[in-house]
Design a protein around this motif. Structure first.
Motif, PDB file in Angstrom:
ATOM      1  N   THR A   1       0.832  -1.199   0.000  1.00 23.16           N
ATOM      2  CA  THR A   1       0.000   0.000   0.000  1.00 23.16           C
ATOM      3  C   THR A   1       0.865   1.247   0.000  1.00 23.16           C
ATOM      4  N   LEU A   2       0.520   2.218  -0.830  1.00 21.61           N
ATOM      5  CA  LEU A   2       1.175   3.519  -0.830  1.00 21.61           C
ATOM      6  C   LEU A   2       0.566   4.333   0.307  1.00 21.61           C
ATOM      7  N   LEU A   3       1.374   4.710   1.301  1.00 25.48           N
ATOM      8  CA  LEU A   3       0.845   5.401   2.470  1.00 25.48           C
ATOM      9  C   LEU A   3       0.303   6.785   2.150  1.00 25.48           C
ATOM     10  N   ARG A   4       0.837   7.442   1.139  1.00 22.15           N
ATOM     11  CA  ARG A   4       0.402   8.801   0.784  1.00 22.15           C
ATOM     12  C   ARG A   4      -1.094   8.873   0.489  1.00 22.15           C
ATOM     13  N   ASP A   5      -1.631   7.871  -0.188  1.00 23.69           N
ATOM     14  CA  ASP A   5      -3.047   7.932  -0.564  1.00 23.69           C
ATOM     15  C   ASP A   5      -3.829   6.644  -0.301  1.00 23.69           C
ATOM     16  N   GLY A   6      -3.184   5.632   0.254  1.00 24.65           N
ATOM     17  CA  GLY A   6      -3.884   4.390   0.587  1.00 24.65           C
ATOM     18  C   GLY A   6      -4.124   3.453  -0.585  1.00 24.65           C
ATOM     19  N   SER A   7      -3.599   3.788  -1.757  1.00 25.84           N
ATOM     20  CA  SER A   7      -3.820   2.933  -2.928  1.00 25.84           C
ATOM     21  C   SER A   7      -2.896   1.706  -2.874  1.00 25.84           C
ATOM     22  N   LYS A   8      -3.357   0.635  -3.490  1.00 29.19           N
ATOM     23  CA  LYS A   8      -2.625  -0.637  -3.496  1.00 29.19           C
ATOM     24  C   LYS A   8      -1.754  -0.749  -4.737  1.00 29.19           C
ATOM     25  N   ALA A   9      -0.606  -1.373  -4.556  1.00 27.74           N
ATOM     26  CA  ALA A   9       0.260  -1.702  -5.689  1.00 27.74           C
ATOM     27  C   ALA A   9      -0.202  -3.038  -6.252  1.00 27.74           C
ATOM     28  N   ASP A  10      -0.035  -3.206  -7.540  1.00 26.27           N
ATOM     29  CA  ASP A  10      -0.398  -4.459  -8.200  1.00 26.27           C
ATOM     30  C   ASP A  10       0.766  -5.439  -8.131  1.00 26.27           C
TER      31      ASP A  10
END
Length: 88
Positions: A46-55
């Motif tokens: 997870t990218l902490l900056r925006d909560g999006s998940k990496a594939d």
């Protein structure tokens, strides 16, 4: 957090607390990131900056990976971002 038991790839630095590894991007990646020692161990990234998940990239490139490596992709990862790698 303290020192991680896992070795980071070039351009990343790791710290670890329990089952969470925090990967700090010193250099913005030019493409996919190959994480050594984490194949079969990482549950989510997870990218902490925006909560999006990496594939997790599993549909090509196995011939380029060592058995213990996984490939991840995050399209908005920037310099100084932090990825949270949750272990299983």
């Amino acid at each position: 957090c303290g020192k991680s038991e896992y070795a980071p790839p070039f351009g990343l630095y790791y710290t670890q607390k329990g089952k969470n590894i925090y990967a700090y991007t010193a250099i913005p990646p030019m493409g996919d990131i190959i994480l050594p020692q984490l194949n079969g161990k990482a549950a989510t990234v997870t990218l902490l900056r925006d909560g999006s998940k990496a594939d997790f990239i599993t549909h090509w490139g196995y011939e380029l990976l060592q058995p213990d490596e996984i490939r991840i992709r995050h399209n908005t990862l920037q310099r100084n971002d932090v990825l949270k790698i949750e272990l299983k």
